[in-house]
Write an enzyme that holds these catalytic residues in place. Sequence first.
Site, PDB file in Angstrom:
ATOM      1  N   CYS A  33      14.255   9.905   6.549  1.00 19.33           N
ATOM      2  CA  CYS A  33      14.176   9.489   7.955  1.00 19.33           C
ATOM      3  C   CYS A  33      15.533   9.621   8.639  1.00 19.33           C
ATOM      4  O   CYS A  33      15.605   9.843   9.837  1.00 19.33           O
ATOM      5  CB  CYS A  33      13.667   8.071   8.045  1.00 19.33           C
ATOM      6  SG  CYS A  33      14.569   6.951   6.996  1.00 19.33           S
ATOM      7  N   GLU A  82      10.782  15.839  14.760  1.00 18.47           N
ATOM      8  CA  GLU A  82      11.173  15.561  13.383  1.00 18.47           C
ATOM      9  C   GLU A  82      10.431  16.517  12.455  1.00 18.47           C
ATOM     10  O   GLU A  82       9.204  16.558  12.448  1.00 18.47           O
ATOM     11  CB  GLU A  82      10.820  14.117  13.013  1.00 18.47           C
ATOM     12  CG  GLU A  82      11.315  13.761  11.629  1.00 18.47           C
ATOM     13  CD  GLU A  82      10.906  12.361  11.195  1.00 18.47           C
ATOM     14  OE1 GLU A  82       9.751  11.982  11.400  1.00 18.47           O
ATOM     15  OE2 GLU A  82      11.775  11.666  10.631  1.00 18.47           O
ATOM     16  N   GLU A 142       9.814   0.875  10.703  1.00 21.03           N
ATOM     17  CA  GLU A 142      10.913   1.815  10.421  1.00 21.03           C
ATOM     18  C   GLU A 142      10.313   3.206  10.539  1.00 21.03           C
ATOM     19  O   GLU A 142       9.524   3.607   9.690  1.00 21.03           O
ATOM     20  CB  GLU A 142      11.439   1.626   8.994  1.00 21.03           C
ATOM     21  CG  GLU A 142      11.936   0.240   8.656  1.00 21.03           C
ATOM     22  CD  GLU A 142      13.355  -0.001   9.115  1.00 21.03           C
ATOM     23  OE1 GLU A 142      13.872   0.796   9.921  1.00 21.03           O
ATOM     24  OE2 GLU A 142      13.941  -0.995   8.664  1.00 21.03           O
ATOM     25  N   LYS A 198       0.861  -1.202   0.000  1.00 19.69           N
ATOM     26  CA  LYS A 198       0.000   0.000   0.000  1.00 19.69           C
ATOM     27  C   LYS A 198       0.891   1.244   0.000  1.00 19.69           C
ATOM     28  O   LYS A 198       1.488   1.606   1.013  1.00 19.69           O
ATOM     29  CB  LYS A 198      -0.922   0.034   1.225  1.00 19.69           C
ATOM     30  CG  LYS A 198      -1.989   1.120   1.011  1.00 19.69           C
ATOM     31  CD  LYS A 198      -2.455   1.813   2.267  1.00 19.69           C
ATOM     32  CE  LYS A 198      -1.698   3.009   2.711  1.00 19.69           C
ATOM     33  NZ  LYS A 198      -1.727   4.203   1.852  1.00 19.69           N
TER      34      LYS A 198
HETATM   35  P1  TAP Z   1       2.867   8.376   7.554  1.00 19.61           P
HETATM   36  O1  TAP Z   1       1.891   9.463   7.582  1.00 19.61           O
HETATM   37  O2  TAP Z   1       3.144   7.630   8.784  1.00 19.61           O
HETATM   38  O3  TAP Z   1       2.358   7.405   6.398  1.00 19.61           O
HETATM   39  C1  TAP Z   1       3.073   6.257   6.014  1.00 19.61           C
HETATM   40  C2  TAP Z   1       2.121   5.252   5.401  1.00 19.61           C
HETATM   41  O4  TAP Z   1       1.192   4.809   6.391  1.00 19.61           O
HETATM   42  C3  TAP Z   1       1.279   5.802   4.259  1.00 19.61           C
HETATM   43  O5  TAP Z   1       1.093   4.793   3.300  1.00 19.61           O
HETATM   44  C4  TAP Z   1      -0.037   6.125   4.956  1.00 19.61           C
HETATM   45  O6  TAP Z   1      -1.138   6.174   4.101  1.00 19.61           O
HETATM   46  C5  TAP Z   1      -0.138   4.965   5.913  1.00 19.61           C
HETATM   47  N1  TAP Z   1      -1.024   5.193   7.044  1.00 19.61           N
HETATM   48  C6  TAP Z   1      -1.388   6.384   7.607  1.00 19.61           C
HETATM   49  N2  TAP Z   1      -2.224   6.163   8.645  1.00 19.61           N
HETATM   50  C7  TAP Z   1      -2.391   4.820   8.735  1.00 19.61           C
HETATM   51  C8  TAP Z   1      -3.136   3.977   9.600  1.00 19.61           C
HETATM   52  N3  TAP Z   1      -3.877   4.476  10.589  1.00 19.61           N
HETATM   53  N4  TAP Z   1      -3.081   2.640   9.414  1.00 19.61           N
HETATM   54  C9  TAP Z   1      -2.334   2.119   8.423  1.00 19.61           C
HETATM   55  N5  TAP Z   1      -1.606   2.868   7.564  1.00 19.61           N
HETATM   56  C10 TAP Z   1      -1.629   4.201   7.721  1.00 19.61           C
HETATM   57  O7  TAP Z   1       4.303   8.831   7.090  1.00 19.61           O
HETATM   58  P2  TAP Z   1       4.697   9.716   5.851  1.00 19.61           P
HETATM   59  O8  TAP Z   1       4.300  11.102   6.134  1.00 19.61           O
HETATM   60  O9  TAP Z   1       4.217   9.084   4.583  1.00 19.61           O
HETATM   61  O10 TAP Z   1       6.284   9.551   5.853  1.00 19.61           O
HETATM   62  C11 TAP Z   1       7.094  10.333   6.642  1.00 19.61           C
HETATM   63  C12 TAP Z   1       7.565   9.591   7.881  1.00 19.61           C
HETATM   64  O11 TAP Z   1       8.156   8.354   7.539  1.00 19.61           O
HETATM   65  C13 TAP Z   1       8.634  10.324   8.651  1.00 19.61           C
HETATM   66  O12 TAP Z   1       8.343  10.281  10.020  1.00 19.61           O
HETATM   67  C14 TAP Z   1       9.901   9.531   8.375  1.00 19.61           C
HETATM   68  O13 TAP Z   1      10.898   9.632   9.338  1.00 19.61           O
HETATM   69  C15 TAP Z   1       9.381   8.169   8.223  1.00 19.61           C
HETATM   70  N6  TAP Z   1      10.282   7.358   7.434  1.00 19.61           N
HETATM   71  C16 TAP Z   1      11.034   6.444   8.071  1.00 19.61           C
HETATM   72  C17 TAP Z   1      11.910   5.670   7.341  1.00 19.61           C
HETATM   73  C18 TAP Z   1      12.718   4.648   8.053  1.00 19.61           C
HETATM   74  S1  TAP Z   1      13.453   3.587   7.148  1.00 19.61           S
HETATM   75  N7  TAP Z   1      12.794   4.618   9.341  1.00 19.61           N
HETATM   76  C19 TAP Z   1      12.005   5.811   5.961  1.00 19.61           C
HETATM   77  C20 TAP Z   1      11.232   6.757   5.350  1.00 19.61           C
HETATM   78  C21 TAP Z   1      10.353   7.527   6.107  1.00 19.61           C
HETATM   79  P3  TAP Z   1      -1.664   7.611   3.549  1.00 19.61           P
HETATM   80  O14 TAP Z   1      -0.568   8.147   2.730  1.00 19.61           O
HETATM   81  O15 TAP Z   1      -2.861   7.289   2.767  1.00 19.61           O
HETATM   82  O16 TAP Z   1      -1.939   8.444   4.775  1.00 19.61           O
END
Ligand code: TAP
Length: 482
Positions: free
Chosen positions: A289, A385, A255, A180
């Site tokens: 991240c 962050e 992650e 997803k």
């Molecule tokens: P999130 O808002 O957490 O979204 C990540 C994924 O989770 C998206 O596909 C999102 O779908 C989905 N999601 C949201 N709410 C959910 C729920 N209640 N149940 C299941 N899935 C759900 O993160 P983001 O804004 O896309 O990414 C940024 C974050 O990712 C940062 O905090 C960053 O540090 C972290 N990150 C960490 C890493 C590693 S390797 N540690 C790598 C990259 C990024 P929708 O898009 O439809 O909301």
Amino acid sequence: MSELQVAPGRLLYGGEWHEAKSGRTFESVNPSTGKPITKVAGAGRDDVDAAVAAALKAFTEGAWPKMSGDDRAKCLWRLGDLLEQNKEEVARLETLDSGKPIRDTTNVDVPYAADCFRYFAGWANKIHGETIPVKGPFLNYTRREPVGVCAGIIPWNFPLLMATWKLAPALAAGNTMIVKPASQTPLSALKLGQLALEAGFPPGVVNVLTGSGGECGMALVRHPSVHKVAFTGSTEVGRTIMKESAETLKRVSLELGGKSPNIVFADANLDGAVRGALIGIFYNMGELCTAGSRLLVEESIHDALMDKLVAGAAKMQPGDPFDPKTRVGPLVSEEHMKTVLRYIDIGKSEARLAAGGERKGNQGYFVQPTVFDGVSNQMTIAREEIFGPVLAVITFKTPEDAVRIAADTPYGLAAGVWTRDVGKAHAVAARIPAGTVWVNTYNVFDQASPFGGYKQSGFGREMGRHAIELYTETKSVWVALD
Ligand code: TAP
């Protein structure tokens, strides 16, 4: 962009493309212009049920888990080759959807994804258990078996690569998976699904559902026939996923976010350290991240370093991500840009603005590379962050001081250490509670090297042999010998 064929508007499961059962769609937006690119299907619970049923059938009745490791490897390798053959198209799609500069999607995201499939192709026929010398007349051995149906929930900052980090080891181990992608960046996952069909994966092995996290993501997390969830994203959503997975006791790997310290000692090569600091925070617009968002600088070199840092930041102005010379593109969405600008305003009230600090232009979501000086580790911009091009510079006096400040965060994803003293480098690397420590470099990755977090940056290690462990169960078999 008519030649970019991405099967828009449909979901991939059971080897076929389907409309969302509700007929719902949502728009994917180009962050350089704020204009819609295309519509994709908005999967709901019914679609999740159908996709999970297809993935479960492929796991319990299909050929995939029973296939020889050699044959699974061939599919994975073919997918790597197909990514490479379609590199330009996939890179353009990723740039269009996410705003990542084309030089990065072409030279990093797509080739790394291709390499990752090939690396895990190499593991597919090397997953085995052990024979264990137990007491009594028994033969005891272990088998490493696939977990089952896995769900990969993907963030928007490395849409293709994060999907690949999950799919490649899961598939090598004989699992089936539903990917997803994030709602902001669904297109490269759809393309990956299309290439997986071409690579010859049996129906139901690789499935892609576009849809919102709250509905589609949550339905995957709650589904009793999903055996494992692999999530990359924010710590907040990670926490929700862990709670919701508890009901069905799924295997979970997370992650999550970071607030990584990048520590520069006075004896470091200053030019190298400044380059590392700039790459550490401005690579991928700081939407990383592992972003080295806290630059810890030994007091005696502060002024010399700041001069070079500010000059370097001024050169990294954001621009058209399709220009091959551009190193910094737009942020992913208007909402995210507003969040980053809010943090910049907080920074202006807490610390001294040394570079940037504004949105660039009024079309698209471009933000200037921003540096704050005179930051203390207790300030909001040092604790939370930001996930954007915002650097907080903090000074320290001694190595003990540096380690204490570095560790004083709820996160533990990565850290950098810059010094010419090899003893100090290893000592500091050992003392920082983080999943990755880079010495005299920053943001280097390889699919053979494990990656993941300490503390609230999550748990589980992706890549390398550790990823195979994430996607397998260990079975102990006892055979009476008398
Ligand atoms: P999130 O808002 O957490 O979204 C990540 C994924 O989770 C998206 O596909 C999102 O779908 C989905 N999601 C949201 N709410 C959910 C729920 N209640 N149940 C299941 N899935 C759900 O993160 P983001 O804004 O896309 O990414 C940024 C974050 O990712 C940062 O905090 C960053 O540090 C972290 N990150 C960490 C890493 C590693 S390797 N540690 C790598 C990259 C990024 P929708 O898009 O439809 O909301």
